[in-house]
Motif scaffolding. Structure first.
Motif, PDB file in Angstrom:
ATOM      1  N   ASP A   1       0.863  -1.184   0.000  1.00 47.15           N
ATOM      2  CA  ASP A   1       0.000   0.000   0.000  1.00 47.15           C
ATOM      3  C   ASP A   1       0.898   1.233   0.000  1.00 47.15           C
ATOM      4  OD1 ASP A   1      -1.814   2.041   0.579  1.00 47.15           O
ATOM      5  OD2 ASP A   1      -2.954   0.843   2.012  1.00 47.15           O
ATOM      6  N   ALA A   2       0.874   1.984  -1.102  1.00 49.23           N
ATOM      7  CA  ALA A   2       1.742   3.160  -1.251  1.00 49.23           C
ATOM      8  C   ALA A   2       0.878   4.412  -1.278  1.00 49.23           C
ATOM      9  CB  ALA A   2       2.560   3.061  -2.529  1.00 49.23           C
ATOM     10  N   PRO A   3       1.117   5.371  -0.379  1.00 48.68           N
ATOM     11  CA  PRO A   3       0.275   6.560  -0.322  1.00 48.68           C
ATOM     12  C   PRO A   3       0.625   7.564  -1.412  1.00 48.68           C
ATOM     13  CG  PRO A   3       2.059   6.758   1.255  1.00 48.68           C
ATOM     14  CD  PRO A   3       2.198   5.393   0.618  1.00 48.68           C
ATOM     15  N   ALA A   4      -0.278   8.511  -1.613  1.00 54.49           N
ATOM     16  CA  ALA A   4       0.065   9.664  -2.447  1.00 54.49           C
ATOM     17  C   ALA A   4       1.214  10.406  -1.788  1.00 54.49           C
ATOM     18  CB  ALA A   4      -1.142  10.577  -2.595  1.00 54.49           C
ATOM     19  N   ALA A   5       2.076  11.002  -2.589  1.00 55.46           N
ATOM     20  CA  ALA A   5       3.248  11.687  -2.065  1.00 55.46           C
ATOM     21  C   ALA A   5       2.844  12.881  -1.207  1.00 55.46           C
ATOM     22  CB  ALA A   5       4.137  12.152  -3.211  1.00 55.46           C
ATOM     23  N   ALA A   6       3.656  13.149  -0.200  1.00 54.56           N
ATOM     24  CA  ALA A   6       3.422  14.319   0.636  1.00 54.56           C
ATOM     25  C   ALA A   6       3.439  15.576  -0.227  1.00 54.56           C
ATOM     26  CB  ALA A   6       4.499  14.413   1.718  1.00 54.56           C
ATOM     27  N   GLY A   7       2.432  16.399  -0.063  1.00 56.76           N
ATOM     28  CA  GLY A   7       2.349  17.634  -0.835  1.00 56.76           C
ATOM     29  C   GLY A   7       1.592  17.502  -2.134  1.00 56.76           C
ATOM     30  N   ALA A   8       1.346  16.257  -2.582  1.00 58.70           N
ATOM     31  CA  ALA A   8       0.591  16.055  -3.820  1.00 58.70           C
ATOM     32  C   ALA A   8      -0.902  16.136  -3.518  1.00 58.70           C
ATOM     33  CB  ALA A   8       0.922  14.705  -4.445  1.00 58.70           C
ATOM     34  N   GLU A   9      -1.646  16.708  -4.431  1.00 56.33           N
ATOM     35  CA  GLU A   9      -3.094  16.749  -4.267  1.00 56.33           C
ATOM     36  C   GLU A   9      -3.650  15.340  -4.408  1.00 56.33           C
ATOM     37  OE1 GLU A   9      -7.091  18.374  -6.582  1.00 56.33           O
ATOM     38  OE2 GLU A   9      -5.092  18.976  -7.269  1.00 56.33           O
ATOM     39  N   PRO A  10      -4.375  14.820  -3.413  1.00 52.98           N
ATOM     40  CA  PRO A  10      -4.933  13.465  -3.528  1.00 52.98           C
ATOM     41  C   PRO A  10      -5.887  13.370  -4.719  1.00 52.98           C
ATOM     42  CG  PRO A  10      -5.051  14.251  -1.258  1.00 52.98           C
ATOM     43  CD  PRO A  10      -4.667  15.435  -2.105  1.00 52.98           C
ATOM     44  N   ARG A  11      -5.622  12.393  -5.587  1.00 50.15           N
ATOM     45  CA  ARG A  11      -6.407  12.269  -6.811  1.00 50.15           C
ATOM     46  C   ARG A  11      -7.233  10.983  -6.859  1.00 50.15           C
ATOM     47  NH1 ARG A  11      -7.666  16.017  -9.976  1.00 50.15           N
ATOM     48  NH2 ARG A  11      -7.261  14.905 -11.914  1.00 50.15           N
ATOM     49  N   GLY A  12      -6.962  10.045  -5.968  1.00 52.08           N
ATOM     50  CA  GLY A  12      -7.742   8.821  -5.974  1.00 52.08           C
ATOM     51  C   GLY A  12      -6.929   7.623  -5.531  1.00 52.08           C
ATOM     52  N   ILE A  13      -7.571   6.467  -5.599  1.00 50.86           N
ATOM     53  CA  ILE A  13      -6.995   5.199  -5.155  1.00 50.86           C
ATOM     54  C   ILE A  13      -7.056   4.217  -6.313  1.00 50.86           C
ATOM     55  CG2 ILE A  13      -7.157   3.318  -3.476  1.00 50.86           C
ATOM     56  CD1 ILE A  13      -8.830   5.282  -1.730  1.00 50.86           C
ATOM     57  N   ALA A  14      -6.004   3.426  -6.477  1.00 46.42           N
ATOM     58  CA  ALA A  14      -5.969   2.403  -7.517  1.00 46.42           C
ATOM     59  C   ALA A  14      -5.659   1.052  -6.891  1.00 46.42           C
ATOM     60  CB  ALA A  14      -4.929   2.745  -8.578  1.00 46.42           C
ATOM     61  N   LEU A  15      -6.414   0.049  -7.301  1.00 51.65           N
ATOM     62  CA  LEU A  15      -6.202  -1.337  -6.876  1.00 51.65           C
ATOM     63  C   LEU A  15      -5.566  -2.080  -8.040  1.00 51.65           C
ATOM     64  CD1 LEU A  15      -6.757  -3.544  -4.696  1.00 51.65           C
ATOM     65  CD2 LEU A  15      -8.959  -3.947  -5.847  1.00 51.65           C
ATOM     66  N   LEU A  16      -4.417  -2.734  -7.788  1.00 53.19           N
ATOM     67  CA  LEU A  16      -3.600  -3.329  -8.840  1.00 53.19           C
ATOM     68  C   LEU A  16      -3.541  -4.843  -8.669  1.00 53.19           C
ATOM     69  CD1 LEU A  16      -0.605  -0.796  -8.565  1.00 53.19           C
ATOM     70  CD2 LEU A  16      -2.765  -0.506  -9.809  1.00 53.19           C
ATOM     71  N   LEU A  17      -3.939  -5.591  -9.701  1.00 53.57           N
ATOM     72  CA  LEU A  17      -3.994  -7.053  -9.645  1.00 53.57           C
ATOM     73  C   LEU A  17      -2.916  -7.648 -10.549  1.00 53.57           C
ATOM     74  CD1 LEU A  17      -7.852  -7.583 -10.099  1.00 53.57           C
ATOM     75  CD2 LEU A  17      -6.601  -6.952  -8.020  1.00 53.57           C
ATOM     76  N   PRO A  18      -2.038  -8.502 -10.022  1.00 57.78           N
ATOM     77  CA  PRO A  18      -0.955  -9.074 -10.830  1.00 57.78           C
ATOM     78  C   PRO A  18      -1.433 -10.236 -11.688  1.00 57.78           C
ATOM     79  CG  PRO A  18      -0.812  -9.867  -8.589  1.00 57.78           C
ATOM     80  CD  PRO A  18      -1.948  -8.886  -8.612  1.00 57.78           C
ATOM     81  N   GLY A  19      -0.532 -10.710 -12.541  1.00 62.16           N
ATOM     82  CA  GLY A  19      -0.839 -11.783 -13.474  1.00 62.16           C
ATOM     83  C   GLY A  19      -0.426 -13.154 -12.970  1.00 62.16           C
ATOM     84  N   PHE A  20      -0.512 -14.114 -13.874  1.00 66.58           N
ATOM     85  CA  PHE A  20      -0.205 -15.519 -13.597  1.00 66.58           C
ATOM     86  C   PHE A  20       1.243 -15.667 -13.158  1.00 66.58           C
ATOM     87  CE2 PHE A  20       0.613 -19.834 -15.708  1.00 66.58           C
ATOM     88  CZ  PHE A  20       0.020 -20.558 -14.685  1.00 66.58           C
TER      89      PHE A  20
END
Length: 292
Positions: A29-48
């Motif tokens: 779980d990696a947060p938005a960078a300090a000072g960056a305007e929060p733009r949203g959340i992404a869920l990432l699914l890996p492959g086989f």
């Protein structure tokens, strides 16, 4: 199989077990960078045969653009638990319901951007077809409309046949000797990779999960028409060459979905690890457009 150069979480990211309504899943779980305007959340699914670490090269750049990114090991994948010998636990619908639970836990009531790489794209598609409301958009990365190419099916069959008669450790040694008869990237092992990390990841996978996933890759039907009816923005992203789903198939799928299309020059099946900077830029630009 993406091959991350390091399995250590990026600076500022946390590795932990995400609690959901369908059990715990290992995440980075990696947060938005300090000072960056929060733009949203992404869920990432890996492959086989991949894992959450496949997205390590993307987190920092996406965080700088204001996105919190959560990469997850699916059920029975690397550090997420699952039954070792019950393939029914890894049916596509079961994994899709896991994704819905992960999105609910990560988003906490807010829709998230969903990205699936390769097999992860098929599972992401199935989740969206069950219920699209937890998602803000869907990105299919190097993930095609139906089953994988015939040469890759033959490689997966070799792997499944080996798993039926050999322990996981012996299968790993055989794969290394044969340059990995699985869904793999071109070019062999990178000099900066740690072979022991790759071996540890392989041994963390549950055999039943690999068998079920291999069968799915070889039999997945074309569900693009169903997906096109879902009211979500779509993004089809790939490298400039892909032996698993050739580019004409991906181009046609993007047209059928009326999707945004990105081709990452210099990348093949795993642009997330092969060309992370332009891949992160393309993802953030798409999500920014979706966010308006």
């Amino acid at each position: 199989m993406s091959r991350p150069r390091t399995f250590a979480p990026p600076a500022g990211a946390r590795a932990y077990a995400l609690a959901t309504a369908r059990g715990e899943f290992a995440v980075i779980d990696a947060p938005a960078a300090a000072g960056a305007e929060p733009r949203g959340i992404a869920l990432l699914l890996p492959g086989f045969t991949g894992s959450k670490e496949d997205f390590n090269p993307l987190h920092e750049a996406l965080g700088a653009r204001g996105y919190r990114t959560v990469a997850v090991d699916g059920r029975g994948q690397f550090e997420s638990d699952g039954p070792a010998d019950d393939e029914s636990a890894y049916a596509q619908e079961e994994l899709a319901r896991d994704v819905l639970a992960q999105a609910a836990a990560v988003g906490d009531g807010r829709p998230v951007h969903l990205l699936g790489h390769s097999l992860g794209g098929q599972i992401a598609r199935a989740a969206v077809l069950l219920d699209h409301t937890p998602f803000r958009s869907l990105t299919l990365m190097s993930s095609g409309p139906a089953q994988i190419s015939v040469p890759q099916q033959q490689r997966v069959k070799l792997l499944r046949d080996a798993l039926a008669v050999m322990p996981m450790a012996e299968v790993w040694e055989a794969m290394r000797a044969m340059d990995a008869p699985e869904e793999l990237d071109e070019g062999g092992v990178d000099d900066q990779e740690d072979p022991e990390d790759l071996r540890r990841r392989w041994l963390g996978n549950k055999p039943a999960q690999l068998l079920a996933a291999g069968r799915q890759l070889c039999t997945e039907p074309d569900r693009v028409g169903e997906l096109a009816a879902v009211p979500l923005p779509f993004h089809v992203l790939s490298g400039a060459r892909d032996d698993t789903w050739p580019l004409p198939l991906l181009d046609d799928m993007a047209l059928r979905l009326r999707a945004h299309r990105t081709v990452i020059e210099g990348a093949e099946h795993s642009p997330n690890s092969e060309r992370p900077a332009p891949t992160a830029e393309a993802l953030a630009a798409f999500w920014d457009r979706v966010n308006g």
